[in-house]
Design an enzyme around this catalytic site. Structure first.
Site, PDB file in Angstrom:
ATOM      1  N   HIS A   1     -13.699  47.350 -14.436  1.00  0.00           N
ATOM      2  CA  HIS A   1     -13.570  45.943 -14.800  1.00  0.00           C
ATOM      3  C   HIS A   1     -13.604  45.845 -16.311  1.00  0.00           C
ATOM      4  O   HIS A   1     -14.320  46.592 -16.971  1.00  0.00           O
ATOM      5  CB  HIS A   1     -14.707  45.122 -14.189  1.00  0.00           C
TER       6      HIS A   1
ATOM      7  N   ARG B   1     -17.071  27.639 -17.086  1.00  0.00           N
ATOM      8  CA  ARG B   1     -17.347  28.285 -18.390  1.00  0.00           C
ATOM      9  C   ARG B   1     -16.080  28.355 -19.238  1.00  0.00           C
ATOM     10  O   ARG B   1     -16.119  28.207 -20.464  1.00  0.00           O
ATOM     11  CB  ARG B   1     -17.873  29.707 -18.174  1.00  0.00           C
TER      12      ARG B   1
ATOM     13  N   LYS C   1     -18.096  42.435  -8.331  1.00  0.00           N
ATOM     14  CA  LYS C   1     -17.962  43.867  -8.077  1.00  0.00           C
ATOM     15  C   LYS C   1     -18.922  44.321  -6.984  1.00  0.00           C
ATOM     16  O   LYS C   1     -18.579  45.143  -6.146  1.00  0.00           O
ATOM     17  CB  LYS C   1     -18.203  44.649  -9.383  1.00  0.00           C
TER      18      LYS C   1
END
Ligand code: URA
Length: 436
Positions: A82, A168, A188
């Site tokens: 990631h 956000r 994840k």
């Protein structure tokens, strides 16, 4: 406790209990906490932080807001990477098929654009028919049959992160170490990974602009993930310039495709992609060491096996079965393309990658409100790299745009964002530090 009381405690710099964190996150799912309260809470966390225990509690509460996947019936390592977010970062599009071609499983839950950074899910949506919202059955079947699948967060995987992430993105609360840690890891961990490597971007186009913050975020993610049972390492990579030669959505899919076709391989993109692949192949025990991993990665890239995996993944997830052969028929094209030239000739010496990311939002390729529909065709190709010589015939970039007002804005951004020097500038190595 009332949500406003939990927010108030964090606003006042108090430490939240596990129960308070769980209650707040559960409230997002059962609609007893609304978007304004999520925005206020993320700002309170942004300003006052979370300690390690609160970060772990937030991560696990967000993971448990939906389904947690298990892969016990899969006979090879379950791995993923990631990125903390950058500009021109199309690494996932190449890494997933490369690793699948090396014979490990990659069930990748990717994100949409966040702030000035691009998102893998938005990029994949440039492929007509590609289902980034595949349900868990389709996701599992694709991973089993192809070896890799990249999708977005479906309603069921870490839905609390999906909501918080979108808020956000437009509330100025992105660059927070605990929020980034919980956001990345909730997805994840929900995907049930055994091994994870983080591409921790560091520089003016990243959320962590300096090395110390990038290292702190890497350590936060490594500690929280390893504590939750997913073996995790991180590579800090340079994000002081666009990664590769494209930035946008469809244009990045095209660069990834050309990479897998062994044409147009940008050395910095190549180095980052291969380093992350090698890290995972060694960590999961599939390769004895980095040299063996590098050899395997080269073999599957040059043989076309990774390209085949990409084609299979696209088809299995609803995209065209001949996408790889005829991508130009499928990828959206902007109405116009035009080069932007530097005001004087010389060597590219510095780049404000964040400004480049913001210019993509101006081109319609990123969001300024959560519900915005993107223009996936716009962006840049032929982007000059630091150290490149530019002049009246070698542009800074080629802009893909829809109208002249967009071109004028893009030109203004790029001329301000890119610095030119009269003397040659060295090209840097994008790999800064590997942490395990
Ligand atoms: N990627 C994520 O998934 N979340 C963040 O907060 C930043 C990058």
């Amino acid at each position: 406790m009332l949500p406003q009381e939990i927010i108030r405690r964090k606003r006042n710099k108090e430490t939240l209990s596990e129960a308070e964190i769980r209650e707040f996150i559960a409230g997002i799912g059962n609609h007893t906490v609304d978007d304004t309260q999520v925005a206020a809470m993320t700002m309170a966390i942004f300003l006052n932080g979370l300690d390690r225990r609160e970060t772990i509690d937030l991560t696990l509460a967000m993971r448990d807001s939906g389904e947690v996947m298990h892969w016990a019936d899969f006979d090879k390592p379950i791995v993923d990477k990631h990125s903390s977010g950058g500009v021109g970062d199309k690494v996932s599009l190449m890494l997933a098929p490369l690793l699948a071609a090396c014979d490990v499983y990659v069930p990748m839950i990717a994100g949409r654009g966040l702030g000035h950074t691009g998102g893998t899910v938005d990029k994949l949506e440039a492929i007509p028919g590609y289902n980034t919202q595949a349900d868990n059955t389709m996701f599992r079947c694709t991973v089993k049959e192809v070896g890799c699948a990249i999708i977005g967060q479906t309603g069921n995987l870490a839905p609390a992160d999906k909501k918080i992430y979108a808020i956000r993105d437009v509330c100025g609360t992105v660059e927070s170490i605990p929020l980034i840690t919980a956001s990345i890891l909730s997805k994840k961990l929900a995907a049930g990974l055994e091994y994870l490597v983080m591409d921790l971007k560091c520089g003016n186009g990243a959320f962590m602009q300096n090395f110390a913050d990038a290292k702190t975020l890497a350590q936060s993610i490594i500690e929280v993930a390893n504590g939750a049972g997913t073996r995790t390492g991180a590579i800090i990579t340079d994000m002081n310039q666009v990664l590769g030669t494209t930035a946008g959505n469809a244009v990045e899919v095209n660069e990834a495709l050309e990479y897998l076709q062994n044409k147009n391989i940008n050395p910095r993109l190549d180095a980052v992609t291969k380093a992350l692949c090698a890290e995972l192949l060694v960590a999961c025990g599939h390769c004895a060491d980095k040299d063996a991993a590098a050899r395997l990665i080269d073999t599957v890239l040059t043989s076309g096996k990774a390209l085949e995996k990409f084609a299979q993944m696209v088809a299995a997830l609803g995209g065209p079965t001949d996408f790889v052969e005829h991508s130009s028929r499928y990828l959206p094209q902007a109405a116009h393309t035009k080069p932007i030239y530097a005001e004087k000739s010389g060597y590219v010496s510095a780049m404000d990658a964040r400004a480049v990311g913001l210019s993509i939002i101006e081109l319609g390729g990123g969001r300024s409100i959560p519900t915005q529909k993107l223009d996936l065709a716009t962006g840049y190709t032929n982007f000059a790299q630091i150290g490149d010589y530019v002049d009246a015939s070698a542009p800074l970039a080629l802009v893909h745009y829809q109208d002249e007002a967009q071109f004028a804005r893009a030109q203004k951004y790029l001329l301000e964002a890119i610095k030119i020097s009269d003397t040659p500038v060295e090209k840097n190595n994008p790999i800064i530090l590997t942490l395990a």
